[in-house]
Design a protein around this motif. Structure first.
Motif, PDB file in Angstrom:
ATOM      1  N   ASP A  98     -23.588  -9.162 -23.075  1.00 40.05           N
ATOM      2  CA  ASP A  98     -23.433  -9.842 -24.353  1.00 40.05           C
ATOM      3  C   ASP A  98     -23.736 -11.319 -24.174  1.00 40.05           C
ATOM      4  N   ALA A 100     -30.516 -13.471 -29.316  1.00 36.69           N
ATOM      5  CA  ALA A 100     -30.088 -12.628 -30.438  1.00 36.69           C
ATOM      6  C   ALA A 100     -28.695 -12.968 -30.947  1.00 36.69           C
ATOM      7  N   ARG A 146     -40.042  -9.810 -35.871  1.00 38.29           N
ATOM      8  CA  ARG A 146     -39.502  -8.736 -36.711  1.00 38.29           C
ATOM      9  C   ARG A 146     -40.427  -8.434 -37.890  1.00 38.29           C
ATOM     10  N   THR A 161     -37.183   0.883 -35.656  1.00 41.72           N
ATOM     11  CA  THR A 161     -35.801   0.457 -35.911  1.00 41.72           C
ATOM     12  C   THR A 161     -35.686  -0.477 -37.114  1.00 41.72           C
ATOM     13  N   ARG A 208     -34.134  -3.771 -36.310  1.00 43.30           N
ATOM     14  CA  ARG A 208     -32.783  -3.895 -35.732  1.00 43.30           C
ATOM     15  C   ARG A 208     -32.867  -4.249 -34.259  1.00 43.30           C
ATOM     16  N   VAL A 209     -33.875  -3.704 -33.565  1.00 46.19           N
ATOM     17  CA  VAL A 209     -34.070  -3.978 -32.142  1.00 46.19           C
ATOM     18  C   VAL A 209     -35.445  -4.616 -31.971  1.00 46.19           C
ATOM     19  N   ALA A 248     -33.230  -6.805 -27.439  1.00 45.93           N
ATOM     20  CA  ALA A 248     -32.042  -7.423 -28.018  1.00 45.93           C
ATOM     21  C   ALA A 248     -31.777  -6.847 -29.390  1.00 45.93           C
ATOM     22  N   VAL A 249     -30.533  -6.979 -29.825  1.00 45.37           N
ATOM     23  CA  VAL A 249     -30.144  -6.644 -31.192  1.00 45.37           C
ATOM     24  C   VAL A 249     -29.852  -7.966 -31.897  1.00 45.37           C
ATOM     25  N   GLU A 265     -26.371  -9.759 -33.185  1.00 43.96           N
ATOM     26  CA  GLU A 265     -25.213  -9.158 -32.533  1.00 43.96           C
ATOM     27  C   GLU A 265     -24.974  -9.695 -31.123  1.00 43.96           C
ATOM     28  N   LEU A 295     -31.914   2.858 -24.644  1.00 38.32           N
ATOM     29  CA  LEU A 295     -31.563   2.404 -25.988  1.00 38.32           C
ATOM     30  C   LEU A 295     -30.851   3.505 -26.771  1.00 38.32           C
ATOM     31  N   TRP A 300     -28.506   1.971 -29.819  1.00 40.46           N
ATOM     32  CA  TRP A 300     -29.301   0.960 -30.508  1.00 40.46           C
ATOM     33  C   TRP A 300     -30.398   1.582 -31.370  1.00 40.46           C
ATOM     34  N   ILE A 301     -30.788   2.818 -31.069  1.00 34.78           N
ATOM     35  CA  ILE A 301     -31.752   3.511 -31.902  1.00 34.78           C
ATOM     36  C   ILE A 301     -31.147   4.835 -32.354  1.00 34.78           C
TER      37      ILE A 301
END
Length: 336
Positions: free
Chosen positions: A29, A210, A231, A251, A254-255, A268-269, A272, A296, A301-302
């Motif tokens: 994190d 992220a 993105r 995603t 999102r990722v 990364a997300v 978050e 992932l 994450w997915i």
């Protein structure tokens, strides 16, 4: 105590496991806490092209991107290992025109486009690949953008002591939580410095990239600009049929993730503060995307829809020359 790598991917042919690819994974994190791992999360590795999103930060944070009016597709291209599609080459030239420079200012060298139709078109036209076709030409255009903004020399922007390289090293070191003096410098395929550090430091760099954009950090606006560029324009980060582009699309942003040569990947997300990094020990490209996709999935994450969209990368079939399926490339690990 350092740990050994673990088997991440097995390659089957009919009834036998024919090959095994080992590696390492780190998930952290933005506070630097190790959340999940496999193998040795602190194994030393070069970030290679996974560092490009971090290298784009000073181009934006310095005001250079705004001064030369780089738009979102062009900022995404700064982060890219692009395929040399027409849109990629055109974006490189747009940046150069904004800088008042010609293609010969790029010092990345030339190679054929990864995009086969583009490479074939060059051959049919009797043309040789140029620097703009190099997958790193966007990054180099970004380096020239920062050099122009700083009033620094342009002919030697690749040198480690150049202000551009010093700024990019400082950015990477700050995000990765490693003193710049402790980053091992190598030379990347395109001739500029490449950063060596623990795999977990690369994961931390992505986690910090992220982090929530409203956290009050001085780099928040630059992080938001870079992240939102890739993105919203994943086609500029890699290209059609490429994993980095497919992951963002699958995603819905999102990722985000970026490959690096010799079996490196970071993801990364956004929002978050979660970062992921993986290294295939033998550098195998064929093992990279199956391992990344599986990791992932294990992280959540997915989702199932994204898994289906990435199926060709997750467990690709091995076919013989007649097209018959004779085996597969299969992830074979569980993260701790």
């Amino acid at each position: 105590m350092r740990q050994s790598s673990i088997p991440l991917v097995t390659v089957t042919r009919c009834s036998l496991v024919e090959s095994v690819h080992r590696g390492h994974i780190a998930v952290v994190d933005d506070g630097g806490r190790l959340l999940r791992s496999a193998g040795d999360p602190r194994c030393a590795t070069y970030a290679r092209s996974s560092a490009k999103l971090l290298q784009a930060i000073p181009v934006v944070a310095s005001g250079a991107a705004s001064r030369f009016r780089l738009d979102a597709p062009e900022i995404a291209l700064l982060c890219a290992s692009h395929s040399g599609e027409e849109r990629h080459v055109e974006a490189v030239f747009r940046i150069l025109r904004k800088l008042g420079l010609e293609e010969d200012a790029l010092q990345c060298g030339a190679h054929p486009p990864y995009h086969k139709p583009s490479a074939d078109a060059l051959r049919r036209a009797g043309e040789s690949p140029r620097a703009s076709h190099n997958n790193c030409s966007g990054k180099h255009a970004g380096m020239l953008t920062l050099a122009k903004h700083l009033g620094a020399t342009l002919h030697d922007y690749k040198l480690p002591e150049h202000p551009v390289q010093q700024a990019m090293l400082a950015a990477y070191a700050a995000f990765a939580g490693v003193p710049a003096a402790d980053v091992t410098l190598g030379v990347d395929g395109c001739g500029v410095p490449v950063y060596g550090a623990p795999l977990s430091a690369l994961a931390l760099a992505y986690a910090r990239l992220a982090a929530p954009f409203d956290d009050g950090s001085p780099d928040a606006d630059a992080r938001r600009t870079v992240v939102e560029a890739v993105r919203s324009h994943p086609e500029m980060l890699a290209g059609e049929g490429r994993y980095d582009t497919a992951l963002i699309r699958a995603t819905n942003g999102r990722v985000i993730g970026k490959m690096g040569a010799e079996g490196v990947f970071a993801a990364a997300v956004p929002g978050e503060g979660l970062g992921f990094a993986l290294k295939i020990e033998d550098g195998s490209q064929r093992a990279l995307y199956p391992a990344v996709t599986e990791a992932l999935l294990q992280l959540g994450w997915i989702d199932a829809a994204a898994e289906r969209a990435l199926a060709e990368f997750h467990k690709p079939a091995i076919r013989n020359w007649s097209g018959d399926v004779v085996g597969a490339v299969l992830p074979s690990f569980r993260m701790a």
